[in-house]
Enzyme design. Structure first.
Site, mmCIF file in Angstrom:
data_model
loop_
_atom_site.group_PDB
_atom_site.id
_atom_site.type_symbol
_atom_site.label_atom_id
_atom_site.label_comp_id
_atom_site.label_asym_id
_atom_site.label_seq_id
_atom_site.Cartn_x
_atom_site.Cartn_y
_atom_site.Cartn_z
ATOM 1 N N ARG A 1 -9.226 -8.206 4.291
ATOM 2 C CA ARG A 1 -7.932 -7.533 5.568
ATOM 3 C C ARG A 1 -7.997 -6.218 5.202
ATOM 4 N NH1 ARG A 1 -2.456 -5.602 3.707
ATOM 5 N NH2 ARG A 1 -0.887 -6.171 4.999
ATOM 6 N N SER B 1 4.309 -6.505 2.827
ATOM 7 C CA SER B 1 3.017 -6.920 3.429
ATOM 8 C C SER B 1 2.199 -6.434 2.479
ATOM 9 C CB SER B 1 2.761 -5.232 3.455
ATOM 10 O OG SER B 1 1.682 -4.774 4.711
ATOM 11 N N LEU B 2 1.113 -5.860 2.319
ATOM 12 C CA LEU B 2 -0.014 -6.660 1.061
ATOM 13 C C LEU B 2 0.847 -7.212 0.113
ATOM 14 C CD1 LEU B 2 -2.510 -5.967 -0.441
ATOM 15 C CD2 LEU B 2 -1.587 -3.311 -1.419
ATOM 16 N N GLN C 1 0.458 -1.312 -0.311
ATOM 17 C CA GLN C 1 -0.133 0.351 0.115
ATOM 18 C C GLN C 1 0.816 1.329 -0.214
ATOM 19 O OE1 GLN C 1 -3.069 -0.168 2.757
ATOM 20 N NE2 GLN C 1 -4.129 1.774 2.367
ATOM 21 N N GLN D 1 0.648 -11.840 10.058
ATOM 22 C CA GLN D 1 1.673 -10.514 8.966
ATOM 23 C C GLN D 1 0.986 -9.637 10.137
ATOM 24 O OE1 GLN D 1 0.914 -8.898 6.166
ATOM 25 N NE2 GLN D 1 2.273 -9.872 4.701
ATOM 26 N N HIS E 1 1.362 -3.748 10.962
ATOM 27 C CA HIS E 1 2.023 -4.468 11.702
ATOM 28 C C HIS E 1 2.368 -3.988 13.543
ATOM 29 C CE1 HIS E 1 2.118 -6.363 7.422
ATOM 30 N NE2 HIS E 1 2.203 -4.708 7.319
#
Length: 295
Positions: free
Chosen positions: A113, A88-89, A9, A245, A196
């Site tokens: 998510r 991440s994503l 993102q 995660q 996170h």
């Protein structure tokens, strides 16, 4: 050996993916499937929406994922990765590129998510900040000494750049303390919340159920996952790491170093933006780094 890496993102831009949609019938069909799955025409926002529309978490995450996977699909006849990873994503894009997840299943998870994270942000206002110019150990030490609320080291991006995450007051206090400790800069990020970090626990619990009910396959190549920076091919392990995660740090520096140790000599960032290319170049000067974000 080639490593395909996928952004997260923040790398989105208006117009993303339109060239792919207009020139490749298979990708056009895939993007139309995405519109049907999501229940709204995300392609309209990707191609000609406003920056503000594209910045909504429920839009941003699927948009970056769709663009990244579309590019990987366009490339698959010419080259295949020896390993993949995503920031991440981007880990969802990496799993699709490696064959561990089907596109439609992964998109449903990405959408779930994004919505879960949005709800977690509304439940407990939080934020993130990039700390520049301090060793990771020093950032960890200073953050660990504070008692200002929920605070975590979230993204280990490259040596000298660590993103912290947590409740707004705690991040503000940490920025001040880290600046006094010698950080060159402490930059508050324009994000929806403290990703996170423990602030995302409600989202983690919500996403866990969706992941548990999704079929994962053994990938064609190892996927280096954020939570431990190690290569994984076991579907059960991959699932567990994806769930963890959301509240665990992104260990990007260690992931890249482990990929290099395992033979990666060429890193190709696939998807919008160039953020990962900059990070990898700062982690190692001994590898080739490039990016593909359009035809």
């Amino acid at each position: 050996m080639k490593a395909f890496v996928f952004p997260g993102q923040g790398s989105q831009f208006v117009g993303m993916g339109k060239d792919l949609y207009d020139s490749n019938a298979a990708i056009k069909a895939m993007m139309e499937e995405a519109n049907d799955i999501l229940g709204f025409r995300i392609t309209d926002i990707m191609f000609s929406g406003t920056d503000d529309e594209l910045k909504q978490t429920r839009v941003t995450q699927p948009a970056v994922f769709i663009h990244s996977v579309a590019l990987a699909k366009a490339l698959e006849s010419e080259m295949k990765p020896d390993m993949t990873a995503g920031h991440s994503l981007g880990e969802f894009s990496a799993l699709v590129a490696a064959g561990a997840l089907k596109f439609a299943d992964a998109l449903r998870l990405v959408s779930a998510r994004a919505q879960a994270m949005q709800r977690a942000c509304e439940l407990n206002p939080s934020t993130m900040a990039a700390i520049i110019g301090l060793p990771d150990e020093k950032v960890e030490e200073v953050c660990g000494s504070l008692n200002a609320g929920v605070l975590a080291c979230a993204n280990y991006n490259n040596p000298g750049q660590l993103v912290i995450s947590g409740e707004i007051a705690a991040v503000d206090a940490a920025c001040q303390a880290l600046t006094e400790a010698g950080a060159k800069r402490a930059i508050k990020l324009k994000v929806g919340g403290g990703f996170h970090s423990p602030c995302m626990e409600p989202a983690r619990a919500e996403l866990a159920e969706a992941i548990d009910h999704t079929e994962f396959s053994v990938p064609a190549c190892p996927v280096y996952q954020n939570v431990d920076a190690l290569p994984h091919t076991d579907p059960a392990e991959i699932k567990g790491n994806l769930i963890a995660q959301l509240t665990a740090p992104v260990r990007w520096t260690a992931s890249v170093r482990n990929m290099i140790a395992d033979g990666a000599t060429e890193f190709i960032e696939i998807g919008p933006g160039r953020a990962l290319q900059g990070m990898i170049a700062k982690i190692s000067r001994d590898v080739t780094v490039s990016g593909i974000q359009s035809l």
